[in-house]
Design a protein around this motif. Structure first.
Motif, mmCIF file in Angstrom:
data_model
loop_
_atom_site.group_PDB
_atom_site.id
_atom_site.type_symbol
_atom_site.label_atom_id
_atom_site.label_comp_id
_atom_site.label_asym_id
_atom_site.label_seq_id
_atom_site.Cartn_x
_atom_site.Cartn_y
_atom_site.Cartn_z
ATOM 1 N N LEU A 113 38.248 -14.453 19.661
ATOM 2 C CA LEU A 113 37.802 -15.719 19.074
ATOM 3 C C LEU A 113 36.420 -16.112 19.597
ATOM 4 O O LEU A 113 35.585 -16.640 18.861
ATOM 5 N N ALA A 114 36.165 -15.831 20.877
ATOM 6 C CA ALA A 114 34.853 -16.137 21.448
ATOM 7 C C ALA A 114 33.762 -15.306 20.778
ATOM 8 O O ALA A 114 32.675 -15.813 20.475
ATOM 9 N N ILE A 115 34.072 -14.039 20.526
ATOM 10 C CA ILE A 115 33.114 -13.170 19.835
ATOM 11 C C ILE A 115 32.860 -13.683 18.425
ATOM 12 O O ILE A 115 31.709 -13.733 17.957
ATOM 13 N N LEU A 116 33.910 -14.104 17.734
ATOM 14 C CA LEU A 116 33.782 -14.627 16.371
ATOM 15 C C LEU A 116 32.893 -15.872 16.354
ATOM 16 O O LEU A 116 32.004 -16.000 15.497
ATOM 17 N N ARG A 117 33.115 -16.767 17.303
ATOM 18 C CA ARG A 117 32.319 -18.000 17.355
ATOM 19 C C ARG A 117 30.851 -17.702 17.687
ATOM 20 O O ARG A 117 29.942 -18.307 17.121
ATOM 21 N N GLU A 118 30.615 -16.779 18.607
ATOM 22 C CA GLU A 118 29.244 -16.419 18.967
ATOM 23 C C GLU A 118 28.498 -15.836 17.781
ATOM 24 O O GLU A 118 27.343 -16.201 17.506
ATOM 25 N N ALA A 119 29.161 -14.940 17.060
ATOM 26 C CA ALA A 119 28.515 -14.323 15.898
ATOM 27 C C ALA A 119 28.230 -15.357 14.822
ATOM 28 O O ALA A 119 27.166 -15.333 14.186
ATOM 29 N N ALA A 120 29.156 -16.285 14.615
ATOM 30 C CA ALA A 120 28.964 -17.323 13.600
ATOM 31 C C ALA A 120 27.797 -18.233 13.973
ATOM 32 O O ALA A 120 26.978 -18.597 13.111
ATOM 33 N N THR A 121 27.709 -18.590 15.253
ATOM 34 C CA THR A 121 26.627 -19.475 15.699
ATOM 35 C C THR A 121 25.265 -18.792 15.597
ATOM 36 O O THR A 121 24.291 -19.372 15.084
ATOM 37 N N ALA A 128 25.380 -11.573 6.002
ATOM 38 C CA ALA A 128 25.073 -10.188 6.353
ATOM 39 C C ALA A 128 24.803 -10.063 7.848
ATOM 40 O O ALA A 128 25.300 -9.144 8.520
ATOM 41 N N LEU A 129 24.034 -11.014 8.390
ATOM 42 C CA LEU A 129 23.737 -11.004 9.827
ATOM 43 C C LEU A 129 25.000 -11.258 10.636
ATOM 44 O O LEU A 129 25.206 -10.655 11.697
ATOM 45 N N PHE A 130 25.844 -12.165 10.130
ATOM 46 C CA PHE A 130 27.105 -12.457 10.808
ATOM 47 C C PHE A 130 27.946 -11.190 10.971
ATOM 48 O O PHE A 130 28.462 -10.904 12.058
ATOM 49 N N GLN A 131 28.088 -10.430 9.899
ATOM 50 C CA GLN A 131 28.885 -9.203 9.965
ATOM 51 C C GLN A 131 28.269 -8.206 10.951
ATOM 52 O O GLN A 131 28.991 -7.541 11.709
ATOM 53 N N GLN A 132 26.947 -8.094 10.943
ATOM 54 C CA GLN A 132 26.278 -7.180 11.864
ATOM 55 C C GLN A 132 26.506 -7.595 13.321
ATOM 56 O O GLN A 132 26.833 -6.762 14.175
ATOM 57 N N LEU A 133 26.324 -8.899 13.569
ATOM 58 C CA LEU A 133 26.512 -9.401 14.928
ATOM 59 C C LEU A 133 27.960 -9.249 15.383
ATOM 60 O O LEU A 133 28.223 -8.906 16.546
ATOM 61 N N LEU A 134 28.878 -9.497 14.472
ATOM 62 C CA LEU A 134 30.293 -9.396 14.802
ATOM 63 C C LEU A 134 30.646 -7.969 15.214
ATOM 64 O O LEU A 134 31.290 -7.744 16.249
ATOM 65 N N GLN A 135 30.213 -7.007 14.431
ATOM 66 C CA GLN A 135 30.502 -5.611 14.750
ATOM 67 C C GLN A 135 29.836 -5.192 16.053
ATOM 68 O O GLN A 135 30.421 -4.466 16.871
ATOM 69 N N LEU A 136 28.608 -5.660 16.266
ATOM 70 C CA LEU A 136 27.883 -5.312 17.494
ATOM 71 C C LEU A 136 28.594 -5.876 18.718
ATOM 72 O O LEU A 136 28.804 -5.166 19.719
ATOM 73 N N LYS A 137 28.967 -7.137 18.642
ATOM 74 C CA LYS A 137 29.619 -7.780 19.784
ATOM 75 C C LYS A 137 30.998 -7.172 20.057
ATOM 76 O O LYS A 137 31.411 -7.052 21.219
ATOM 77 N N LEU A 138 31.712 -6.802 19.003
ATOM 78 C CA LEU A 138 33.006 -6.145 19.192
ATOM 79 C C LEU A 138 32.837 -4.799 19.887
ATOM 80 O O LEU A 138 33.617 -4.439 20.774
ATOM 81 N N SER A 139 31.801 -4.060 19.495
ATOM 82 C CA SER A 139 31.573 -2.746 20.101
ATOM 83 C C SER A 139 31.147 -2.857 21.555
ATOM 84 O O SER A 139 31.395 -1.952 22.354
ATOM 85 N N GLN A 140 30.516 -3.974 21.916
ATOM 86 C CA GLN A 140 30.052 -4.174 23.285
ATOM 87 C C GLN A 140 31.097 -4.844 24.172
ATOM 88 O O GLN A 140 30.949 -4.874 25.399
ATOM 89 N N SER A 141 32.136 -5.371 23.582
ATOM 90 C CA SER A 141 33.147 -6.094 24.348
ATOM 91 C C SER A 141 33.954 -5.144 25.232
ATOM 92 O O SER A 141 34.208 -3.990 24.873
#
Length: 245
Positions: A113-121, A128-141
């Motif tokens: 949920l924290a990753i989701l909120r960070e990507a949304a913010t 498009a940027l949201f999806q990119q950020l979400l995938q990036l943050k998930l891969s780095q988690s």
């Protein structure tokens, strides 16, 4: 000397007679379930004060249905690194696991949920940027690395079977985030399945499939936590995963 030998023999016989009842674990003693994790096993927002775990949370329902003693150590808000640290350093957690017969683990939801909120913010509404950020943050988690370490730590303390819960979609069908979550949760839950498969006596409880699109029934209104019906469903799949039905 003869009196001393006779006394020793009497004491030995007495110890043999009382040993099964005095030192062995009673055949009638209940087995125990220890639940660790976040607000989901705690049963947040089901009780009046949230001071203690709700008695309608899934660990207690499993205990009632399978006749198990329950130690519910879920902590609202915890992320995977906090549970890992507790299992490594907190004697309350370590001793509970050592004396367990079954262990239920529900963790990772707050990390995600924290990753989701960070990507949304950070995306500022750009999908498009949201999806990119979400995938990036998930891969780095490090959430899945932490969960693997949690399993390893539990296994170092006990050989009890472990039920590992994956992530249900917490958003109502009327919430656009429901469809965002549905796009990413299959891959996330594949990682949970991989962890269960890779570790001995770890069994997956598939909360994602069990809840499906029935959030109106299983999720509290205006919330992301399970209703009593949702907790009952989590108990059902936990019992099935542990073959306690």
């Amino acid at each position: 000397m003869k009196k001393l030998i006779k006394l020793i023999v009497v004491l030995l016989l007495a110890s043999l007679l009382v040993a099964p009842g005095a030192f062995a674990k009673s055949d009638n003693a209940k087995e125990s379930l220890v639940a660790v994790g976040d607000s989901i096993p705690f049963g947040l927002n089901l009780g009046q004060t949230n001071q203690n775990p709700a008695k309608t949370s899934y660990p207690y329902l499993i205990g009632k249905l399978a006749d198990l003693r329950v130690r519910n150590l879920g902590v609202p808000g915890w992320q995977s690194d906090q549970l890992l640290e507790a299992l490594q350093t907190d004697q309350k957690y370590r001793q509970a696991i050592i004396h367990s017969d079954y262990v239920a683990v529900t963790i990772g939801n707050n990390d995600l949920l924290a990753i989701l909120r960070e990507a949304a913010t950070e995306s500022g509404g750009n999908q498009a940027l949201f999806q990119q950020l979400l995938q990036l943050k998930l891969s780095q988690s490090d959430v899945f690395s932490n969960i693997q370490q949690i399993i390893t730590e539990i296994r170092s303390l006990t050989d009890s079977p472990i039920v590992l819960y994956n992530v249900y979609n917490p958003f109502q069908l009327t919430d656009p985030l429901h469809y965002v979550a549905d796009a990413v949760l299959p891959n996330i839950n594949a990682a949970f399945a991989g962890l269960a498969f890779a570790n001995e006596d770890v069994y997956l409880a598939d909360a994602y499939t069990a809840f499906g699109n029935n959030q109106a029934l299983y999720i509290l209104p205006g919330d992301i936590h399970p209703t009593n019906a949702g907790q009952a469903k989590l108990a059902e799949i936990g019992l099935q995963a542990l073959s306690l039905y």
